[in-house]
Motif scaffolding. Structure first.
Motif, PDB file in Angstrom:
ATOM      1  N   SER A 160      39.854  31.389  43.580  1.00 61.44           N
ATOM      2  CA  SER A 160      38.771  30.457  43.236  1.00 61.44           C
ATOM      3  C   SER A 160      38.643  29.352  44.280  1.00 61.44           C
ATOM      4  N   LEU A 201      38.082  38.622  43.087  1.00 58.79           N
ATOM      5  CA  LEU A 201      37.914  37.638  42.017  1.00 58.79           C
ATOM      6  C   LEU A 201      37.275  38.285  40.791  1.00 58.79           C
ATOM      7  N   GLU A 204      39.882  40.162  38.955  1.00 60.35           N
ATOM      8  CA  GLU A 204      40.805  39.239  38.309  1.00 60.35           C
ATOM      9  C   GLU A 204      40.215  38.680  37.009  1.00 60.35           C
ATOM     10  N   LEU A 205      38.892  38.468  36.981  1.00 58.39           N
ATOM     11  CA  LEU A 205      38.251  37.812  35.847  1.00 58.39           C
ATOM     12  C   LEU A 205      37.684  38.775  34.818  1.00 58.39           C
ATOM     13  N   TYR A 206      37.743  40.073  35.094  1.00 60.29           N
ATOM     14  CA  TYR A 206      37.047  41.035  34.237  1.00 60.29           C
ATOM     15  C   TYR A 206      37.490  40.976  32.779  1.00 60.29           C
ATOM     16  N   GLU A 208      38.915  38.585  30.932  1.00 63.17           N
ATOM     17  CA  GLU A 208      38.610  37.370  30.175  1.00 63.17           C
ATOM     18  C   GLU A 208      37.139  36.980  30.240  1.00 63.17           C
ATOM     19  N   ALA A 209      36.421  37.384  31.284  1.00 64.28           N
ATOM     20  CA  ALA A 209      35.017  36.982  31.415  1.00 64.28           C
ATOM     21  C   ALA A 209      34.215  38.077  32.137  1.00 64.28           C
ATOM     22  N   SER A 213      32.508  38.237  35.948  1.00 65.65           N
ATOM     23  CA  SER A 213      32.943  39.304  36.853  1.00 65.65           C
ATOM     24  C   SER A 213      31.733  40.031  37.439  1.00 65.65           C
ATOM     25  N   TYR A 216      30.079  37.961  40.164  1.00 67.13           N
ATOM     26  CA  TYR A 216      30.797  38.010  41.442  1.00 67.13           C
ATOM     27  C   TYR A 216      30.593  39.359  42.145  1.00 67.13           C
TER      28      TYR A 216
END
Length: 432
Positions: A160, A201, A204-206, A208-209, A213, A216
């Motif tokens: 981030s 990124l 990494e975020l898939y 939880e969000a 994702s 990005y």
């Protein structure tokens, strides 16, 4: 007097004695001050204090205390002395670009030592500070400083924060013709680096969000296209298709998978083309477009066989067999389940057992219609056929009980007795 006299005879003065008795740090500090570099002396001691503060903040249980103190690492101190003096001389002469280079070389030197991340960060920040003073390069040094900090942050997993610096690098290189040492355009480098960082990124975020994702991945797709790398752009399209498929939007997923397919075909990438056909088949299957899904799975099977990857070929055959099973085309399902099992190149006994079970189920379904026909119609010929099949377990039973024979057989219970005596189209006698 005697000691002083002996010292003179031996050619040793008080400074030599002090150098022998004092610590390396003490002697190095004296050398820097004697040569007149006060700023370098201050910088060096600030580093000592900074490391001491880091150790204190980390606590006694931290692994930081296992790292040797900078004071005790003489080779590193020699490099620090040399480069800090270079940087100070450059500042005195009004050449911030040279002091920037000295600090950059220090950052690059400490990159060889993973435990010295704090020193890498320190000298990249010094580069950032010096780069803002360079006026004649149009902001190139500032752009490079942002890139270096972004890469350093990415290496330690702080994606981030890394994105913020890499986006600044991207903006600063826009509409510039700057090139690196091997001739690559810096803006293209910025685009492709952001593509990679955005992709990491997004992964990494898939969990939880997912929506963030996707955002990005869209940015990554845009950067790959802008960077002019068709392979990376194709992979970005494929990833977008996969994530839209995962969140339950096969229509949008299909659009991106088709884009991936087009790029792979243009680049004659057979492996990628196979993956694209597989992905399209999955989406079409979830949308109920089973005929289109079948064709794409067939292409996947064909390409994987041509490529010669038996593992992928087995997977392709298994997927097509499952679809045939769903469509009720059990004969084709059996055929492809058998191919999937025969082409497996693995010691995965569980998967092999699954293939064998799937083959058995498909074969059972394949025989079920003919078996039901024989039981329900209950004619002498079909009963005889069923009994014969029980002995030999071949496909004669299936062929003898096809709809034509079934219609003929069932007429035995109809109102027209004459029709029941008509010769069957396919009987066990014909088989013999």
């Amino acid at each position: 007097m005697t000691g002083k006299f002996i010292g003179k005879l031996a050619g040793i003065d008080r400074a030599d004695v002090g150098a022998y008795r004092n610590t390396y740090k003490h002697n190095l500090s004296l050398e820097i001050l004697q040569e007149g570099y006060v700023s370098s002396f201050i910088e060096l001691f600030e580093l000592f204090d900074q490391q001491a503060q880091l150790r204190e903040n980390a606590g006694s249980d931290s692994g930081v205390h296992e790292v040797p103190l900078l004071i005790d690492q003489h080779d590193k101190l020699d490099v620090l002395k040399s480069k800090l003096i270079e940087a100070e001389e450059a500042r005195r002469s009004g050449a911030p670009d040279n002091s920037y280079q000295s600090y950059l070389e220090l950052a690059q030197y400490f990159e060889k030592f993973p435990s010295d991340q704090w020193l890498i960060d320190h000298f990249h920040e010094k580069c950032m500070s010096e780069s803002s003073k360079v006026e004649e390069d149009g902001g190139r040094k500032l752009a490079e400083a942002n890139y270096n900090i972004g890469i350093a942050l990415e290496k330690r997993g702080d994606l981030s924060s890394a994105v913020d610096y890499l986006e600044k690098f991207y903006n600063l290189t826009t509409e510039q013709e700057w090139q690196d040492k091997i001739g690559d355009n810096l803006h293209d480098i910025a685009s492709l680096q952001l593509y990679r960082t955005y992709t990491c990124l997004a992964e990494e975020l898939y969990e939880e969000a997912p929506s963030v994702s996707i955002d990005y991945l869209k940015k990554a797709f845009h950067m790959a296209n802008e960077g002019g790398n068709r392979t990376e752009a194709g992979l970005a399209s494929h990833r977008l298709g996969n994530i839209y498929e995962a969140v339950g939007d096969p229509e949008v997923a299909t659009m991106y998978h088709k884009g991936f397919l087009d790029r792979c075909k243009r680049d004659k990438d057979q492996v990628g083309t196979g993956k694209a056909h597989e992905a399209l088949a999955r989406c079409q299957q979830s949308e109920g477009k089973l005929a289109e899904a079948t064709e794409n799975y067939k292409e996947f099977v064909k390409i994987s066989e041509e490529v010669g990857d038996k593992t992928v070929y087995s997977q392709a055959c298994s997927s097509l067999a499952s679809l045939y099973n769903m469509l009720g085309e059990y004969g084709s399902a059996v055929e492809y389940y058998k191919k999937a099992a025969e082409s497996m190149e693995t010691d995965d006994k569980e998967r092999l057992e699954l293939m064998n079970i799937s083959t058995a189920i498909a074969r059972t379904h394949h025989h079920l219609a003919s078996y039901a026909t024989a039981i329900l119609c209950n004619t002498a010929k079909l009963t005889a056929t069923l009994v014969e099949w029980k002995d030999y377990r071949d496909d004669g039973f299936i062929q003898a009980s096809r709809p034509g024979t079934r219609a003929e057989s069932c007429l035995s219970g109809a109102e027209t007795p004459a029709a029941a005596t008509a010769p069957p189209e396919d009987t066990c006698d014909d088989k013999k």
